[in-house]
Enzyme design. Structure first.
Site, short mmCIF file in Angstrom:
data_model
loop_
_atom_site.label_atom_id
_atom_site.label_comp_id
_atom_site.label_asym_id
_atom_site.label_seq_id
_atom_site.Cartn_x
_atom_site.Cartn_y
_atom_site.Cartn_z
N ASP A 136 -4.64 -9.27 -0.26
CA ASP A 136 -4.96 -8.80 1.08
C ASP A 136 -6.23 -9.21 1.98
O ASP A 136 -6.15 -10.04 2.52
CB ASP A 136 -4.93 -7.21 0.72
CG ASP A 136 -4.86 -6.23 2.03
OD1 ASP A 136 -4.66 -6.81 3.01
OD2 ASP A 136 -4.92 -5.15 1.76
N HIS A 193 0.74 -1.23 0.07
CA HIS A 193 0.06 0.22 0.14
C HIS A 193 0.87 1.27 -0.17
O HIS A 193 0.73 2.08 1.02
CB HIS A 193 -0.97 -0.07 1.18
CG HIS A 193 -1.81 -1.07 1.49
ND1 HIS A 193 -2.73 -1.62 0.51
CD2 HIS A 193 -2.00 -1.86 2.55
CE1 HIS A 193 -3.16 -2.69 1.06
NE2 HIS A 193 -2.92 -3.01 2.21
#
Ligand SMILES: [Zn+2]
Length: 456
Positions: free
Chosen positions: A323, A272
């Site tokens: 994720d 991220h």
């Protein structure tokens, strides 16, 4: 193992009549183009490299679809996290093994041949350590044993609830380690790796909010005693609040601060790296670290857009990850990575990066290579010396009918939601044949049992 494919993606180009040969350990010993099939098994369609899933929290599979009703105020990453903490409170080791096993079957079927498990659910439901500090890690290894996916296990260092060493909250007790207990966990994980097949390990300081600079340094020192080349993963700049809190505490943005204070190199995966200014984007690209992009999760959580075009223009390397498991499909991650750019820039074929290049091929080959780098598991190529991790696409599927070599990967990524992955080989062994896993019924039944308990 000998496998012959009429078409195969080698690096970023499609080749014809390719013969793959691998040894008993699953390493490719020969890859020959314009070859004869001889006594080799015939692939039922085009062959592409498998993708390493660079970022997974297996237990979160249990809450996919469970946080989509609006609460009292604005919903955000932070309200989603509260829902996640409520579910975490119930998880037993058996639940984790059942849910991870089902998830890994789904990953294999969709084309992931390896998973980097960013594992932070360490302790018992009361927050106390299990007698075996690696009890929950061991259940991830059990799920890997049951399914045959490759594993890069990343035990997470989670110490604080926010910048400035804020004490963890009640929802975070199952995650927390100090330096000593983290060292013991790492040693136990090394034993699991030694006993396992097709697995390795690294470390994962959770984020700059959950691990201080000193604690990250200490973890890196602990790692150096165990491995010289193990990967290092961290959540880095997912939310603007995180960026602002980091600026208040350290006087710098998260990526900027990390680059200034650590030797960020190709062993690192910055998960991220969503909120970067141009200088940070350039710095990460130059470091050789991998940017771990989780497009569907970042969209689901309203995180923001990764600056993909700028990053790739500077030769940045990226990997994709499932994720939060709201999607378990490399195709969907890659398609939306490109579509996000198109929607922002009002142009097409943005990440093809050069004229004449196929967007699908560029995305697939870069994700395969970046994913392997992030996992410390080779180069993500179908080449001599690499592990035989490959997918056979369904050559009989209408969507692949009469498709030119140059556009096979575009059909794979941009032709809709039919799964075109037919067979999946991991380390030279077939794990999925004709879209089936040999243990999938038993694994699905265990999953259903665990879900009934968790949602009761
Ligand atoms: Zn994550």
């Amino acid at each position: 193992m000998k496998l012959f494919a009429e078409q195969a993606l080698l690096g970023d180009s499609w080749q014809r009549r390719v013969l793959f040969e691998a040894d008993d350990r699953g390493r490719l010993t020969a890859v020959t183009c314009d070859a004869q099939a001889g006594d080799a098994e015939l692939a039922a369609g085009p062959v592409v490299p498998g993708i390493s899933n660079a970022h997974s929290h297996a237990f979160q599979r249990a809450m996919a679809g469970y946080a989509e009703s609006r609460g009292d105020g604005d919903d955000s990453f932070w309200t989603w996290r509260d829902t996640m903490y409520r579910m975490v409170a119930k998880f037993t080791p058996d639940d984790l093994e059942a849910i991870a096993s089902q998830l890994y079957v789904e990953m294999l079927k969709s084309g992931y041949t390896r998973v980097a498990e960013f594992h932070y659910l360490h302790h018992d439901t009361d927050g106390k350590a299990f007698a075996d500090p690696a009890e929950m890690s061991a259940r991830i290894f059990c799920a890997v044993d049951q399914t045959g996916i490759g594993l890069t296990h990343l035990p997470v260092l989670y110490r604080f609830s926010g910048f400035g060493a804020t004490a963890p909250g009640s929802g975070q007790q199952r995650f927390v380690h100090d330096s000593d207990s983290y060292g013991r966990l790492l040693e136990a994980v090394v034993k699991l790796v030694r006993a396992g097949r097709n697995c390795n390990f690294g470390i994962a300081p959770h984020s700059l909010r959950a691990a201080s600079g000193e604690s990250i340094s200490a973890a890196l020192e602990q790692l150096e005693k165990l491995s010289e080349d193990a990967p290092v993963h961290i959540h880095i700049a997912e939310q603007m609040k995180e960026v602002e809190d980091c600026q208040s505490h350290y006087g710098a943005r998260p990526v900027e601060w990390l680059l200034d204070n650590f030797d960020v190199n190709p062993r690192w995966c910055l998960v991220h790296a969503t909120h970067m200014n141009p200088g940070e984007t350039e710095g990460v690209a130059r470091s050789g670290a991998v940017a771990g992009i989780c497009t569907t999760t970042e969209a689901n959580l309203g995180d923001g857009f990764f600056p993909a075009e700028t990053f790739l223009a500077r030769e940045g390397r990226f990997a994709i990850g499932s994720d939060s498991q709201i999607s378990v499909s490399p195709v969907e991650e890659l398609r939306w990575l490109e579509y996000g750019q198109r929607l922002q820039k009002q142009r097409r074929t943005v990440l093809a990066m050069q004229s004449g290049a196929s967007t699908g091929t560029q995305l697939w080959s870069r994700a395969a290579s970046g994913g392997a780098q992030a996992c410390g598991a080779g180069r993500g190529l179908l080449a001599v010396g690499e592990q035989a991790d490959l997918l056979v696409l369904d050559g009989a599927h209408p969507l692949l009918c009469e498709v030119e070599n140059s556009t096979i990967t575009d059909s794979l990524v941009f032709s809709g939601n039919h799964n075109l992955v037919r067979d999946v080989m991991v380390a030279g062994r077939w794990m999925i044949r004709e879209r089936q896993h040999s243990s999938e019924q038993r694994i699905a039944a265990n999953y259903a049992r665990a879900m009934r308990r968790l949602r009761s």
